[in-house]
Design an enzyme around this catalytic site. Structure first.
Site, PDB file in Angstrom:
ATOM      1  N   ASP A  33       0.810  -1.214   0.000  1.00 27.40           N
ATOM      2  CA  ASP A  33       0.000   0.000   0.000  1.00 27.40           C
ATOM      3  C   ASP A  33       0.849   1.273   0.000  1.00 27.40           C
ATOM      4  OD1 ASP A  33      -3.084  -0.884   0.613  1.00 27.40           O
ATOM      5  OD2 ASP A  33      -1.645  -2.287   1.480  1.00 27.40           O
ATOM      6  N   HIS A  35       0.584   3.541  -2.362  1.00 34.16           N
ATOM      7  CA  HIS A  35      -0.365   4.590  -2.779  1.00 34.16           C
ATOM      8  C   HIS A  35       0.324   5.770  -3.460  1.00 34.16           C
ATOM      9  CE1 HIS A  35      -4.169   2.995  -1.198  1.00 34.16           C
ATOM     10  NE2 HIS A  35      -3.437   2.449  -0.240  1.00 34.16           N
ATOM     11  N   ASP A  73      -1.705  -2.121  -4.251  1.00 33.54           N
ATOM     12  CA  ASP A  73      -1.910  -0.674  -4.174  1.00 33.54           C
ATOM     13  C   ASP A  73      -0.592   0.087  -4.258  1.00 33.54           C
ATOM     14  OD1 ASP A  73      -4.637  -0.740  -4.161  1.00 33.54           O
ATOM     15  OD2 ASP A  73      -4.870  -0.450  -2.002  1.00 33.54           O
ATOM     16  N   ASN A 135      -6.849  -2.927  -4.718  1.00 31.26           N
ATOM     17  CA  ASN A 135      -8.171  -2.447  -5.120  1.00 31.26           C
ATOM     18  C   ASN A 135      -8.107  -1.043  -5.715  1.00 31.26           C
ATOM     19  OD1 ASN A 135      -7.511  -1.850  -2.276  1.00 31.26           O
ATOM     20  ND2 ASN A 135      -9.418  -0.689  -2.287  1.00 31.26           N
ATOM     21  N   HIS A 136      -7.035  -0.298  -5.461  1.00 31.80           N
ATOM     22  CA  HIS A 136      -6.904   1.040  -6.038  1.00 31.80           C
ATOM     23  C   HIS A 136      -6.337   0.988  -7.456  1.00 31.80           C
ATOM     24  CE1 HIS A 136      -7.715   3.986  -2.721  1.00 31.80           C
ATOM     25  NE2 HIS A 136      -7.669   2.858  -2.024  1.00 31.80           N
ATOM     26  N   HIS A 224      -4.276  -9.383  -1.104  1.00 27.70           N
ATOM     27  CA  HIS A 224      -4.711  -7.999  -0.897  1.00 27.70           C
ATOM     28  C   HIS A 224      -6.234  -7.989  -0.745  1.00 27.70           C
ATOM     29  CE1 HIS A 224      -3.980  -3.579  -1.314  1.00 27.70           C
ATOM     30  NE2 HIS A 224      -5.278  -3.607  -1.615  1.00 27.70           N
ATOM     31  N   HIS A 256      -3.475  -4.501   1.964  1.00 30.12           N
ATOM     32  CA  HIS A 256      -4.740  -3.777   2.014  1.00 30.12           C
ATOM     33  C   HIS A 256      -5.001  -3.130   3.371  1.00 30.12           C
ATOM     34  CE1 HIS A 256      -8.700  -2.447   0.885  1.00 30.12           C
ATOM     35  NE2 HIS A 256      -9.255  -3.116   1.872  1.00 30.12           N
ATOM     36  N   HIS A 258      -4.062  -1.053   6.431  1.00 25.44           N
ATOM     37  CA  HIS A 258      -3.023  -0.038   6.604  1.00 25.44           C
ATOM     38  C   HIS A 258      -2.380  -0.061   7.978  1.00 25.44           C
ATOM     39  CE1 HIS A 258      -3.988   2.860   3.048  1.00 25.44           C
ATOM     40  NE2 HIS A 258      -4.104   1.580   2.703  1.00 25.44           N
TER      41      HIS A 258
END
Length: 456
Positions: A33, A35, A73, A135-136, A224, A256, A258
């Site tokens: 993640d 991001h 992610d 998922n992002h 994830h 996934h 955090h």
């Protein structure tokens, strides 16, 4: 039987004695993640995700790891902006490309019918990166592609764990070998939790075993999905990995979520679970206030050793429980006006509202409450400034969340107007459309009680 020797470190090399020669030790860094591209429209915070991603790659290179394992992610958006795609590719080339060949090798799996192809089955760089999607940054549109597919086609990462069917999932492992050590790496990119939950219940999720000498392989699974309960079928129970999969797992890397959980947890002494958490805080909530720390572990045939380090460039990030790391500080303070007290979750200090003459019946109570809240935020900013002197790499502006309980008749005020006085002092001031990022939030216990009473 695989045994574990667990240690922790803060950016220091491993000091250990291995049961096998160093030529058989696979050094792995695990993260999740990242991001990249989060808060891309915020000039103060848009580069936070790139900074922490660069630090991850930099530390991996300094520690001379053999591979980097990402839990999904990597990007915050399904179609990341060119700016973030460019810098992500630049960083991967800068830190993962070296003249020496990779010390690990990928062994082709004979199962050609698997729905999980390895989109890049070569080790272009000396420090290869393996990643599932989240998922992002999940695949979509024409060709069912995502940003990871582009990076994989360019030879920058190895994208694995991409399901090609919505009816069933069959995972084929990436077979990795270094000397005597053999790792079977399974992956599952993000699928809607409800759909995947149903597939597990119907027995439609399976794993194929390594082709020969199954017991000699260390099995790792990167997933994830929701791990925490969010509804009856809106998460994946850990029991599914034990009861529904026929392959015996040794280690699960769970993306996934955090929340950084530093130490591996056993599930019924059958396999261990590591939850790396995110490298950057994407919401100012309790779960995000824990120190952002990444896992590094050398893997041999009979020994798994874990270590971790604190990120130094995720903005000043003093979490609500007193960590002294170098990330962007998140400082939460809770005010209980009804009981005339203030509780600073970080320092556990208490202030009496009565000492500040905050009487809810005062004609000037709104301005006095606003002044008092501003005073508390300024104190938090001063605390960050003092701490920053010890952490030169830490960005200057902190993330701050002030939660105010206005029960008992205390007034509220305009959040956006209030926040403007902290421009260039606090990072999360210019926030639009992200209520969880607000500098200040109000809650009214009396109003909630009244609502519940009305419903009854």
């Amino acid at each position: 039987m695989h045994s574990a020797c667990l240690t922790s470190t803060h950016m220091f090399p491993f000091i250990t004695t291995y049961l096998f020669p160093i030529s058989s030790v696979i050094f792995i860094v695990s993260a999740s993640d990242c991001h990249i591209g989060y808060m891309e429209k915020d000039p103060e915070r848009r580069n936070d995700s790139l900074n922490t991603f660069e630090e991850l790659l930099q530390q991996a290179r300094e520690q001379k790891v053999d591979m980097i394992l990402l839990g999904g992610d990597l990007f915050h958006h399904n179609k990341p902006a060119r700016y973030f795609r460019y810098h992500c590719m630049r960083l991967l080339k800068q830190y993962c490309q070296r003249d020496e060949p990779s010390p690990i090798e990928i062994i082709p799996h004979p199962d050609e019918t698997s729905s999980f192809p390895v989109t890049n089955n070569t080790l272009t760089y000396q420090t290869p990166v393996f990643s599932v999607h989240g998922n992002h940054d999940n695949p979509s549109g024409l060709g069912n592609l995502c940003a990871l597919d582009v990076l994989s086609e360019a030879g920058l990462i190895n994208h694995f764990g991409k399901a090609l069917s919505h009816e069933s999932v069959e995972m084929c492992p990436v077979l990795i070998r270094k000397g005597q050590t053999k790792v079977a790496l399974y992956g599952l990119g993000s699928i809607t939790d409800k759909a995947l939950h149903g597939m597990f219940e119907k027995g439609k999720v399976s794993m194929s075993e390594p082709p020969v000498d199954v017991q000699s392989w260390f099995s790792m699974f990167v997933i994830h999905q929701n791990r925490a309960y969010r509804g009856d079928k809106e998460y994946i129970p850990e029991s599914f990995l034990d009861e529904k999969l026929k392959v015996k797992l040794d280690l699960v890397i769970w993306g996934h979520e955090h929340d950084c959980q530093l130490d591996p947890v056993w599930y019924k002494k059958r396999f261990r679970i590591i939850q790396p958490g995110s490298t950057i805080a994407t919401s100012i909530v309790k779960g995000e206030t824990k120190q952002k720390i990444e896992k590094s572990f050398p893997q041999t045939v009979f020994q798994l050793q874990l270590a971790h380090w604190h990120f130094a460039m995720d903005k000043p990030f003093m979490n609500a429980y007193g960590s002294s790391g170098d990330q962007r500080q998140i400082h939460e303070m809770y005010k209980d006006t009804a009981d005339h007290r203030t509780t600073d979750v970080h320092q556990k200090s208490r202030l009496k509202f009565a000492e500040h003459r905050l009487d809810p019946g005062d004609v000037d109570i709104e301005s006095k409450v606003e002044e008092f809240c501003a005073e508390q935020i300024n104190k938090m900013v001063e605390a960050v400034t003092r701490d920053n002197a010890s952490f030169p790499k830490r960005p200057l502006l902190p993330l701050i969340k002030l939660r105010v309980d206005v029960s008992g008749g205390y007034p509220t005020f305009n959040k956006r107007r209030f926040a403007q006085q902290f421009v260039n002092k606090v990072a999360n001031v210019r926030v639009h459309g992200h209520d969880e990022q607000n500098l200040i939030d109000f809650k009214d216990k009396d109003e909630r009680k009244k609502t519940v009473s009305d419903r009854q």
